[in-house]
Design an enzyme around this catalytic site. Structure first.
Site, short mmCIF file in Angstrom:
data_model
loop_
_atom_site.label_atom_id
_atom_site.label_comp_id
_atom_site.label_asym_id
_atom_site.label_seq_id
_atom_site.Cartn_x
_atom_site.Cartn_y
_atom_site.Cartn_z
N HIS A 1 -0.97 -1.18 15.45
CA HIS A 1 -0.25 -0.13 14.78
C HIS A 1 0.95 -0.89 14.14
CE1 HIS A 1 1.35 3.90 13.67
NE2 HIS A 1 2.43 3.30 14.10
N HIS B 1 1.95 -6.83 7.90
CA HIS B 1 0.54 -7.29 7.94
C HIS B 1 0.55 -8.79 8.31
CE1 HIS B 1 -1.99 -4.49 5.56
NE2 HIS B 1 -2.86 -4.75 6.45
N ALA C 1 2.63 -10.33 10.31
CA ALA C 1 2.80 -10.23 11.84
C ALA C 1 1.50 -9.86 12.41
CB ALA C 1 4.07 -9.46 11.90
C1 GAR Z 1 -3.01 -2.32 9.33
O1 GAR Z 1 -1.27 -2.34 8.76
C2 GAR Z 1 -2.90 -1.47 10.55
O2 GAR Z 1 -1.72 -1.58 11.24
C3 GAR Z 1 -2.87 0.01 9.95
O3 GAR Z 1 -3.62 -0.05 8.78
C4 GAR Z 1 -3.57 -1.41 8.21
C5 GAR Z 1 -4.98 -2.02 8.07
O4 GAR Z 1 -5.13 -3.12 7.37
N1 GAR Z 1 -3.29 0.95 10.86
C6 GAR Z 1 -2.86 1.83 11.16
O5 GAR Z 1 -2.03 2.48 10.50
C7 GAR Z 1 -3.36 3.12 12.20
N2 GAR Z 1 -2.72 4.15 12.63
P1 GAR Z 1 -6.34 -3.86 7.12
O6 GAR Z 1 -7.68 -3.11 6.81
O7 GAR Z 1 -6.16 -4.94 6.08
O8 GAR Z 1 -6.52 -4.71 8.63
#
Ligand code: GAR
Length: 207
Positions: A114, A176, A178
């Site tokens: 998260h 991201h 981190a």
């Molecule tokens: C990430 O920043 C993750 O923490 C967030 O979505 C992004 C996905 O990026 N998740 C949430 O907000 C869940 N509530 P990615 O597809 O590049 O891994």
């Protein structure tokens, strides 16, 4: 690897956390195998990244609801993950809340990343919530998934500064980075059997 620890990944977006985990697996930093990648979004980048790596990847239509899976979809997700014999489900940007039957099928075996320091800013666009609130430090959290929204026991956290000239995009980009460090470390600790859960506390297992 004999009987490797098997991971199933669920995502709805571009899949950068999946890439960080798949790369860590390939580099031998996580003693596991990514067995399957599932998405509720047919065009999600995470499916492309998985297929490029020859990892089985499948789109499952989520059904009629916006924020959760409908019954048929939930059954199909559970079936695919059970058939793939996964030991751990890794949510990597999966944007639907998981409900009863799914949680019961994999109790204590689902983790999520998260983009805030929970319990601050659960829910959507947590980086934007942090920016709007005016906090000076935010970050990311890896946690077990329970029946609440972003409320399960915390496995790991990493801080990220909020800078005066940050936009929502620049702050999310720093979070991201981190996430890409923290998430593989947490998944590796679980795959190695290094942690135990005592109430709400996730602590190192005594050897
Ligand atoms: C990430 O920043 C993750 O923490 C967030 O979505 C992004 C996905 O990026 N998740 C949430 O907000 C869940 N509530 P990615 O597809 O590049 O891994």
């Amino acid at each position: 690897m004999n009987n490797p620890f098997r991971i199933g990944v669920l995502g709805s977006g571009k899949g950068s956390n999946f890439v960080a985990i798949a790369d860590a697996v390939a580099a031998g930093k996580i003693p596991a195998q990514v067995a399957i990648v599932l998405s509720d979004v047919e065009s999600a980048g995470i499916l492309t990244h998985a297929r490029e790596r020859k990892i089985p990847a499948q789109f499952i239509p989520p059904g009629k609801f916006r924020t959760k899976l409908d019954e048929d979809a939930e059954r199909e997700f559970v079936k695919q993950l059970q058939e793939s014999k996964v030991d751990l489900i890794v949510l990597a940007g999966f944007m639907r809340v998981l409900k009863g039957d799914f949680l019961r099928a994999f109790e204590g075996r689902i983790v999520n990343v998260h983009p805030s320091l929970l319990p601050s800013f659960p829910g959507l666009e947590a980086w934007k919530q942090a920016l709007d609130h005016g906090v000076k430090v935010t970050g990311c959290t890896v946690h077990f998934v329970d029946a609440g929204v972003d409320s399960g026991a915390i496995i790991g956290q990493q801080t990220v500064p909020v800078l005066d000239n940050d936009t929502a995009e620049s702050l999310h980009a720093r979070i991201h980075v981190a996430e890409h460090e923290l998430y593989p470390q947490c998944v590796a600790a679980i795959a190695r059997g290094e942690i135990s859960v005592v109430g709400r506390r996730v602590i190192a297992k005594k050897s």
